[in-house]
Design a protein around this motif. Structure first.
Motif, PDB file in Angstrom:
ATOM      1  N   ALA A  99       0.832  -1.206   0.000  1.00  0.00           N
ATOM      2  CA  ALA A  99       0.000   0.000   0.000  1.00  0.00           C
ATOM      3  C   ALA A  99       0.867   1.257   0.000  1.00  0.00           C
ATOM      4  O   ALA A  99       0.585   2.227  -0.720  1.00  0.00           O
ATOM      5  CB  ALA A  99      -0.932   0.002   1.206  1.00  0.00           C
ATOM      6  N   VAL A 105       0.776   3.365   7.664  1.00  0.00           N
ATOM      7  CA  VAL A 105      -0.253   2.449   7.178  1.00  0.00           C
ATOM      8  C   VAL A 105      -0.810   1.687   8.377  1.00  0.00           C
ATOM      9  O   VAL A 105      -0.056   1.193   9.207  1.00  0.00           O
ATOM     10  CB  VAL A 105       0.343   1.456   6.149  1.00  0.00           C
ATOM     11  N   ASP A 127      -5.559  -3.008   8.876  1.00  0.00           N
ATOM     12  CA  ASP A 127      -6.334  -2.958   7.637  1.00  0.00           C
ATOM     13  C   ASP A 127      -5.535  -2.590   6.391  1.00  0.00           C
ATOM     14  O   ASP A 127      -6.057  -2.626   5.286  1.00  0.00           O
ATOM     15  CB  ASP A 127      -7.507  -1.995   7.790  1.00  0.00           C
ATOM     16  N   GLN A 164      -4.514   0.319   5.350  1.00  0.00           N
ATOM     17  CA  GLN A 164      -4.925   1.584   4.746  1.00  0.00           C
ATOM     18  C   GLN A 164      -3.940   2.681   5.127  1.00  0.00           C
ATOM     19  O   GLN A 164      -3.504   2.775   6.272  1.00  0.00           O
ATOM     20  CB  GLN A 164      -6.331   1.971   5.227  1.00  0.00           C
ATOM     21  N   ARG A 176      -2.716   5.966   6.437  1.00  0.00           N
ATOM     22  CA  ARG A 176      -3.254   6.906   7.426  1.00  0.00           C
ATOM     23  C   ARG A 176      -2.775   8.329   7.162  1.00  0.00           C
ATOM     24  O   ARG A 176      -3.547   9.263   7.217  1.00  0.00           O
ATOM     25  CB  ARG A 176      -2.838   6.507   8.845  1.00  0.00           C
ATOM     26  N   ARG A 197       1.269   4.500  -2.834  1.00  0.00           N
ATOM     27  CA  ARG A 197       1.181   5.921  -2.463  1.00  0.00           C
ATOM     28  C   ARG A 197       2.503   6.642  -2.722  1.00  0.00           C
ATOM     29  O   ARG A 197       2.518   7.789  -3.167  1.00  0.00           O
ATOM     30  CB  ARG A 197       0.779   6.044  -1.006  1.00  0.00           C
TER      31      ARG A 197
END
Length: 89
Positions: free
Chosen positions: A24, A75, A79, A81, A83, A28
């Motif tokens: 992830a 991250v 999950d 994701q 942050r 990004r």
């Protein structure tokens, strides 16, 4: 050489969490203009205000006489994701 991960690796929650976080963060980081092959990537757990995150840092591979410019992506450990994104100066 491609290698298939065995069942014990895939059942290791910490390993899977870190792999998900790095994947992830890489997405990004590319969006932020980071050249992954030119970066020294480090990962550490970080305790935020209300949760534990993975803190993935992208710094210059040739860091001697080089100040700042790191991109740090936090991250969620559970999950995967993103942050928040921090940029060094």
């Amino acid at each position: 050489m491609q290698q298939t991960l065995d069942k014990t690796v895939l059942e290791d929650e910490l390993a899977v969490s870190l792999a998900r976080a790095v994947a992830a963060a890489n997405v990004r980081a590319r969006q932020e203009g980071v050249e992954l092959k030119q970066s020294l990537v480090t990962a550490a757990e970080h305790t935020g205000a209300d949760e534990i995150c993975w803190r993935i840092s992208y710094g210059p591979r040739e860091y001697i006489r080089h100040c700042g410019g790191d991109v740090i992506i936090e991250v969620g450990i559970n999950d995967g994701q993103v942050r928040r994104v921090l940029r060094g100066q």
